[in-house]
Design a protein around this motif. Structure first.
Motif, PDB file in Angstrom:
ATOM      1  N   GLU A  71      -5.805  -0.698   7.639  1.00 31.73           N
ATOM      2  CA  GLU A  71      -4.699  -1.595   7.326  1.00 31.73           C
ATOM      3  C   GLU A  71      -5.240  -2.818   6.590  1.00 31.73           C
ATOM      4  OE1 GLU A  71      -1.558  -1.199   7.693  1.00 31.73           O
ATOM      5  OE2 GLU A  71      -1.447   0.552   9.020  1.00 31.73           O
ATOM      6  N   ASN A 110      -0.332   4.491  -1.038  1.00 32.51           N
ATOM      7  CA  ASN A 110      -1.098   5.660  -0.622  1.00 32.51           C
ATOM      8  C   ASN A 110      -2.515   5.204  -0.258  1.00 32.51           C
ATOM      9  OD1 ASN A 110      -2.436   8.078  -0.247  1.00 32.51           O
ATOM     10  ND2 ASN A 110      -1.504   9.077  -2.020  1.00 32.51           N
ATOM     11  N   LYS A 111      -2.817   5.225   1.027  1.00 35.59           N
ATOM     12  CA  LYS A 111      -4.114   4.751   1.487  1.00 35.59           C
ATOM     13  C   LYS A 111      -5.267   5.627   1.005  1.00 35.59           C
ATOM     14  CE  LYS A 111      -2.327   2.736   5.779  1.00 35.59           C
ATOM     15  NZ  LYS A 111      -2.445   2.747   7.268  1.00 35.59           N
ATOM     16  N   ILE A 145      -9.931   6.377   7.068  1.00 33.89           N
ATOM     17  CA  ILE A 145      -9.289   5.698   5.933  1.00 33.89           C
ATOM     18  C   ILE A 145      -7.784   5.638   6.127  1.00 33.89           C
ATOM     19  CG2 ILE A 145      -8.931   5.751   3.431  1.00 33.89           C
ATOM     20  CD1 ILE A 145     -11.783   5.050   4.339  1.00 33.89           C
ATOM     21  N   PHE A 146      -7.217   6.704   6.689  1.00 31.63           N
ATOM     22  CA  PHE A 146      -5.766   6.748   6.889  1.00 31.63           C
ATOM     23  C   PHE A 146      -5.308   5.663   7.878  1.00 31.63           C
ATOM     24  CE2 PHE A 146      -1.778   8.449   8.611  1.00 31.63           C
ATOM     25  CZ  PHE A 146      -1.105   8.726   7.428  1.00 31.63           C
ATOM     26  N   TRP A 195     -10.500   0.600  -1.629  1.00 29.17           N
ATOM     27  CA  TRP A 195     -10.385  -0.404  -0.577  1.00 29.17           C
ATOM     28  C   TRP A 195     -11.504  -1.423  -0.775  1.00 29.17           C
ATOM     29  CZ3 TRP A 195      -6.581  -1.064   2.954  1.00 29.17           C
ATOM     30  CH2 TRP A 195      -5.697  -0.009   3.156  1.00 29.17           C
ATOM     31  N   HIS A 218      -6.314  -3.351  -0.394  1.00 30.45           N
ATOM     32  CA  HIS A 218      -6.186  -2.096  -1.136  1.00 30.45           C
ATOM     33  C   HIS A 218      -5.952  -2.427  -2.605  1.00 30.45           C
ATOM     34  CE1 HIS A 218      -4.234   1.632  -2.678  1.00 30.45           C
ATOM     35  NE2 HIS A 218      -5.144   2.191  -1.895  1.00 30.45           N
ATOM     36  N   VAL A 234       0.851  -1.194   0.000  1.00 28.49           N
ATOM     37  CA  VAL A 234       0.000   0.000   0.000  1.00 28.49           C
ATOM     38  C   VAL A 234       0.886   1.244   0.000  1.00 28.49           C
ATOM     39  CG1 VAL A 234      -1.828   1.262   1.185  1.00 28.49           C
ATOM     40  CG2 VAL A 234      -1.791  -1.247   1.254  1.00 28.49           C
TER      41      VAL A 234
END
Length: 640
Positions: A168, A73-74, A164-165, A79, A176, A71
Motif C-alpha cells: 500500500e 494495478n499494483k 507486491i499485491f 514501486w 506507486h 493505484v
C-alpha cells in the motif's frame, strides 16, 4: 556558489519608452551604525508524529487516501521505496551505487518478504543515496530511494506476487509510479520525443511556431526562415536555453561577455598568481557562469527525483558529468569536472548550429516601436578600443547572472520593471576539514580519507532565527534568518570580485574535495528596510548596498585583493586577532581586521549570536583555528 538555474526573461513583446540615462537613482551615504541590541534566538523544528497539529494530521490522512486511490494495478509499473536505511557497516560505501546485501535486507523489510537473499538485484535500481550521521541516530547510515520494477521482479521471483499485491502507498515512504512517468532520457531526447509526438498527431511535418517582437510568426520547415534568437549569458540558464531553442529549430546566437573555459582558466590563473583582474573574464564572468570556478553544486528545490530535474542531470552526464550525480543525495561536480563538461556542451551547441560569441558584452537593447528587435554589443576583450555593433533578432533571452550589475542598470534606464528582493550578507568561515569531520562523525572521522574513504567528506548546514525586540530597530527586519550556505567541504576560499575597488569572496571545491580546509558562508537576511538605514532606495538599492560593503572590505584588507579576516573566538569578543593567524586557503593574502567594523551593528550582532548558537549544534565550531573572511553576499538575480 551553486550551479543552479537562474531565471530567464524573454524580451519579445511591448516595451516601455526608452531612456538612455544609465545613472542609478540610488543615493550614497556614509555608514551609520545603530547601537548593539540584544537578540532572541529561535530554533524551528519540524513537527512529526503526535506533534503534528490536527489540521496537519487531517491533511496527511487525505493525501494518504488519494495516493491509495490512484493505484490502478499494483502488479504493473514501479514501486518507489524511500528512506531505506543501511548501517555503514553493512554498506560498501559512498562510491558504490548498486544493490548490496544490506540494501536488499532493507527492501525485504519494507515489502515484508521473508528472505532478502532471494530478491533478484536486477529488479531494483538506486534512485537516490545519501549519508545520515546525525547525533540523534544510534548509528550512521546510508539512506536510499529505490525503484522496484514489478515486471522484472515477478519474472525472476514469482513468489513475490502476493507481497507486491499487499503493498500500500505510504506518503514519503512507498509510492506507486506508473511506467509512463519514468524518465529515461536527457533533455535532448525529451525535446526530440516532443517533436515526434507532435508530428505524429498532426497531418503534416511538425513546425514549431515562435512569435517574434513584431508579432509575426516564423515557422521552421518548408524553406521558411528560422526565428533568430539571442541568448545573453553563458551560465547554466543560457546554455540550456540555447540547447532547447536549437533543438526546436531556432537560429540561436549565444552571447557571453567572458571567455571560453580554456582562456578563462588562464585569466583566473593570472588573478590568483599575479593579482591581475580581468574585469570581463574572472570567477564570475565566462563560459559556465559563476558556478564553473565555484563548487559546482547541483542545487534544486523542486524535487531531486522529479522528471524535469532528472532530464537536466542526464543532459550533464551526456556531456561528461559522472553518473553518480543521478543518485547522490547532494550531487556535486567540482571545477575539474566542469571544465571538460562545458567544452563538450559548447561543441554540441556549435554542431547544432548555435553561434557562440565570447568576449562580447551586451550594452543595450535595440527597441523599435516599443518592441525589442535586437541588442547592441561591444568587444569586452578589447580594453583599448571600444567598438560596438547592432545585432538584430526576433527575440532576446536574458540569462544574466547576479554579477551583471551594468545590465540591470541598463534595464532600469529603459524603464523595465525591476522588483527588489531580499538577500543575505555576511562572512565566510573556514575550519580545518579534520575538525569538521570529527564534529560530525566522531570516531568515524577516520573513514573520510580526504574524500577517498567509505563515508563522504563531512559538511554541515545550520540555521537560526533572530527576533529584533528593541524599538530603536523598528526600521530593521523584525525577524531575520542567520544561516550557512554553499558549504564547501575539502574546498578553498576564492575571490569573486569583478571590480578591483570591491572585495567579495566565495567558496569552491574540486570533485574529490580533498583540501585540508572546509568553508561556508554565514549570512544574515537583509531587506529594503536595511537599505533605508543607508538612505538607499529604488529597485537597485540592494546592489548599492552590496557595493558599499564590498568597498569597505577592500579598504579593510588594504587593497590588492587582500581579505580582512578574524578568528571566530576574537569576533565573538570584538577584538582584533593577533598574528600569526590560522592558515587560510585564500591564496591572495589575508590581513587581521576587526570585522565588527564592516557591517551595521545589528547585522554583526545577529552573526555573533548565531555563531554562539551554532556551537550548540556543532560542538567545536567555535575554535581558535576557525577564521572568518569578509565579505560574502548571497544574491540570486531575477527579472520581471
Amino acid at each position: 556558489m551553486s550551479l543552479s538555474q537562474t531565471n530567464l526573461s524573454f524580451l519579445n513583446s511591448s516595451f516601455p519608452s526608452s531612456s538612455h540615462d544609465l545613472r542609478v537613482p540610488c543615493s550614497r551615504s556614509v555608514l551609520s551604525y545603530p547601537r548593539i541590541q540584544t537578540h532572541r534566538i529561535l530554533c524551528a523544528a519540524k513537527r512529526t508524529g503526535r506533534r503534528r497539529y490536527p489540521s496537519e494530521r487531517k491533511k496527511l490522512k487525505t493525501e494518504q487516501k488519494e495516493a491509495v486511490a490512484k493505484v490502478k494495478n499494483k502488479l504493473e509499473g514501479v514501486w518507489r521505496l524511500s528512506k531505506l536505511g543501511v548501517p555503514v557497516g553493512d554498506d560498501p560505501g559512498k562510491d558504490f551505487l548498486g544493490i548490496s546485501e544490506g540494501l536488499l535486507q532493507a527492501i525485504a523489510k519494507v515489502i515484508e518478504f521473508p528472505v532478502a537473499s532471494m530478491l533478484p538485484e536486477e529488479a531494483f535500481s538506486v534512485i537516490r543515496k545519501s549519508f545520515d550521521a546525525r547525533k540523534i541516530l544510534k548509528e550512521a547510515k546510508f539512506v536510499y530511494t529505490v525503484d522496484l520494477d514489478v515486471k522484472t521482479l515477478l519474472e525472476l521471483e514469482p513468489r513475490a506476487h502476493d507481497f507486491i499485491f499487499r503493498l500500500e502507498p505510504k506518503i514519503g515512504l512507498i509510492e506507486h509510479v506508473p511506467t509512463e512517468k519514468i524518465v529515461s532520457g536527457d533533455l535532448i531526447s525529451v525535446v526530440n520525443d516532443c517533436k515526434k509526438s507532435n508530428s505524429e498527431t498532426s497531418s503534416g511535418e511538425y513546425e514549431p511556431q515562435i512569435i517574434n517582437g513584431s508579432g509575426n510568426i516564423h515557422q521552421n520547415g518548408g524553406g521558411r526562415s528560422k526565428p533568430k534568437i539571442a541568448v545573453v549569458g553563458g551560465g547554466p540558464s543560457g546554455l540550456f536555453a540555447a540547447l532547447v531553442l536549437a533543438e526546436f529549430g531556432a537560429d540561436v546566437t549565444l552571447i557571453e561577455r567572458g571567455q571560453a573555459v580554456e582562456e578563462r582558466g588562464r585569466d583566473i590563473g593570472a588573478l590568483v598568481v599575479r593579482k591581475i583582474l580581468d574585469m570581463e573574464s574572472n570567477f564570475c564572468f565566462g563560459e559556465g557562469g559563476a558556478g564553473t570556478w565555484s563548487d559546482g553544486k547541483l542545487v534544486t528545490r523542486i524535487g531531486k527525483n522529479s522528471a524535469t530535474v532528472l532530464a537536466v542531470l542526464k543532459t550533464l552526464v551526456r556531456f561528461g558529468a559522472p553518473d553518480n550525480i543521478l543518485v547522490n543525495g547532494k550531487p556535486h561536480l567540482g571545477t575539474d569536472k566542469l571544465v571538460p563538461l562545458l567544452r563538450n556542451f559548447r561543441h554540441y551547441l556549435q554542431s547544432a548550429g548555435v553561434t557562440i560569441k565570447f568576449g562580447t558584452r551586451v550594452d543595450d537593447l535595440l527597441v523599435e516601436d516599443s518592441r525589442v528587435v535586437g541588442v547592441r554589443v561591444s568587444d569586452s576583450a578589447n580594453q583599448l578600443q571600444s567598438t560596438s555593433q547592432n545585432l538584430k533578432f526576433d527575440a532576446v533571452v536574458l540569462a544574466v547572472g547576479h554579477s551583471a550589475r551594468d545590465t540591470y542598470e541598463m534595464l532600469h534606464s529603459r524603464n523595465v520593471e525591476l522588483t527588489p528582493k531580499d538577500f543575505a550578507v555576511g562572512l565566510r568561515v573556514e575550519h580545518p576539514q579534520e575538525l569538521i569531520n570529527h564534529i560530525q562523525y566522531s570516531d568515524m572521522a577516520n573513514e573520510v580519507l580526504k574524500g577517498r574513504g567509505k563515508v563522504p567528506v563531512a559538511d554541515y548546514k545550520v540555521v537560526q532565527y533572530v527576533n529584533d525586540k528593541d524599538e530603536d530597530l523598528s526600521q530593521s527586519s523584525s525577524k531575520r534568518s542567520c544561516y550557512s550556505f554553499c558549504m564547501c567541504p575539502g574546498g578553498q576560499v576564492v575571490l569573486t570580485s569583478t571590480n578591483p575597488a570591491e572585495l567579495c569572496i566565495n567558496g569552491m571545491s574540486f570533485s574529490r574535495r580533498s583540501s585540508k580546509w572546509a568553508n561556508a558562508a554565514l549570512v544574515v537576511t537583509v531587506s529594503a528596510k536595511d537599505f533605508d538605514l543607508l538612505n538607499l532606495s529604488g529597485p537597485l538599492a540592494g546592489i548599492e548596498f552590496q557595493k558599499e560593503f564590498e568597498r569597505r572590505a577592500a579598504i579593510m584588507g588594504g587593497g590588492d585583493f587582500t581579505v580582512p579576516v578574524q578568528r571566530v573566538t576574537d569576533f565573538l569578543q570584538n577584538k582584533l586577532s593577533e598574528t600569526p593567524l590560522p592558515p587560510s586557503s585564500y591564496r591572495l593574502g589575508v590581513k587581521s581586521a576587526n570585522l565588527h567594523e564592516l557591517f551595521p551593528a545589528h547585522i554583526t550582532e545577529a552573526l555573533r549570536q548565531s555563531i554562539s548558537m551554532f556551537e550548540k549544534e556543532l560542538p567545536g565550531f567555535i575554535s581558535e583555528e576557525a577564521l572568518l573572511h569578509g565579505v560574502e553576499v548571497y544574491f540570486i538575480s531575477s527579472l520581471s
